[in-house]
Write a protein that holds these residues in place. Structure first.
Motif, short mmCIF file in Angstrom:
data_model
loop_
_atom_site.label_atom_id
_atom_site.label_comp_id
_atom_site.label_asym_id
_atom_site.label_seq_id
_atom_site.Cartn_x
_atom_site.Cartn_y
_atom_site.Cartn_z
N LEU A 26 0.81 -1.22 0.00
CA LEU A 26 0.00 0.00 0.00
C LEU A 26 0.84 1.27 0.00
O LEU A 26 0.30 2.37 -0.13
CB LEU A 26 -0.93 0.02 1.23
N LEU A 27 2.15 1.14 0.15
CA LEU A 27 3.01 2.30 0.26
C LEU A 27 3.83 2.50 -1.01
O LEU A 27 4.18 1.54 -1.69
CB LEU A 27 3.98 2.13 1.45
N SER A 44 4.05 -4.92 7.40
CA SER A 44 5.12 -4.33 6.60
C SER A 44 6.46 -4.98 6.91
O SER A 44 6.63 -5.64 7.93
CB SER A 44 5.19 -2.82 6.85
N LEU A 92 -0.94 9.98 2.93
CA LEU A 92 -1.40 8.83 2.15
C LEU A 92 -2.89 8.67 2.37
O LEU A 92 -3.40 8.88 3.46
CB LEU A 92 -0.65 7.56 2.58
N ASP A 93 -3.58 8.31 1.34
CA ASP A 93 -5.03 8.15 1.43
C ASP A 93 -5.36 6.74 1.91
O ASP A 93 -5.86 5.91 1.15
CB ASP A 93 -5.66 8.44 0.06
N LEU A 94 -5.04 6.47 3.18
CA LEU A 94 -5.25 5.14 3.75
C LEU A 94 -6.34 5.19 4.80
O LEU A 94 -6.44 6.13 5.59
CB LEU A 94 -3.96 4.63 4.41
N SER A 95 -7.14 4.13 4.83
CA SER A 95 -8.15 4.01 5.88
C SER A 95 -7.48 3.54 7.16
O SER A 95 -6.31 3.14 7.15
CB SER A 95 -9.21 2.98 5.45
N GLU A 152 -6.28 0.05 6.73
CA GLU A 152 -5.07 -0.04 5.91
C GLU A 152 -3.83 0.37 6.70
O GLU A 152 -2.77 -0.25 6.58
CB GLU A 152 -5.21 0.82 4.65
N ILE A 153 -3.96 1.39 7.54
CA ILE A 153 -2.82 1.80 8.39
C ILE A 153 -2.46 0.67 9.34
O ILE A 153 -1.28 0.35 9.52
CB ILE A 153 -3.15 3.10 9.14
N ASP A 180 -2.98 -2.50 8.81
CA ASP A 180 -2.36 -3.54 7.99
C ASP A 180 -0.90 -3.21 7.70
O ASP A 180 -0.04 -4.09 7.75
CB ASP A 180 -3.14 -3.71 6.68
N VAL A 181 -0.60 -1.96 7.41
CA VAL A 181 0.78 -1.54 7.17
C VAL A 181 1.63 -1.79 8.41
O VAL A 181 2.73 -2.34 8.33
CB VAL A 181 0.85 -0.05 6.75
N LEU A 215 2.04 8.44 7.12
CA LEU A 215 0.95 7.46 7.14
C LEU A 215 -0.39 8.13 7.43
O LEU A 215 -1.41 7.80 6.82
CB LEU A 215 1.21 6.38 8.19
#
Length: 138
Positions: free
Chosen positions: A90-91, A125, A111-114, A117-118, A120-121, A107
């Protein structure tokens, strides 16, 4: 981390460090060497477990440490004195190391992360710690 070290510098690396070895002459029959604890001392050992004979080619070789990924939490634990590079699908791809502060800021704000998703990163990662003496916060 693509540092190029000589044999003296390589022996000073932490126990367990693995290297890609570029001999000064010819080819190396054991491409990956690592430091192993030999009664409290670091010794060069091939991936096959054999001690390395100090030939002229090995003594003058270039040793390149092989990067090993760590978890996000381990990178955070070492973030006071080191930058780290984080990789996740995602990055965006980067070869630059960042401070913990700039990583969290990016983060959250750039970044357009929900939230999922954050998370998950953070959980999935791969992080690569960049060795450095002292880094200031960005």
């Amino acid at each position: 981390m693509s540092k190029k070290l000589n044999i003296i510098e390589a022996m000073k690396m932490p126990i367990g460090t693995e290297f890609e070895v570029k001999p000064s002459i010819g080819n190396c029959s054991c491409p990956n060497l690592f430091l192993k604890d030999g009664k409290g001392e670091g010794v060069l050992v091939s991936v096959f477990g054999h001690s390395i004979i100090a030939t002229q080619s090995i003594l003058e070789a270039t040793f390149i440490p092989i990067e090993k990924p760590v978890s996000f939490m381990e990178a955070v634990a070492k973030a006071k004195t080191n930058r780290f590079r984080i990789e996740h699908e995602l990055l965006p791809k980067t070869k630059l190391g960042h401070t913990l502060r700039s990583t969290i800021y990016t983060l959250i704000n750039h970044l357009d992360l929900s939230n999922d998703e954050i998370v998950d990163v953070i959980l999935n990662s791969k992080c690569y710690i960049e060795e450095s003496e002292a880094d200031s916060d960005e």
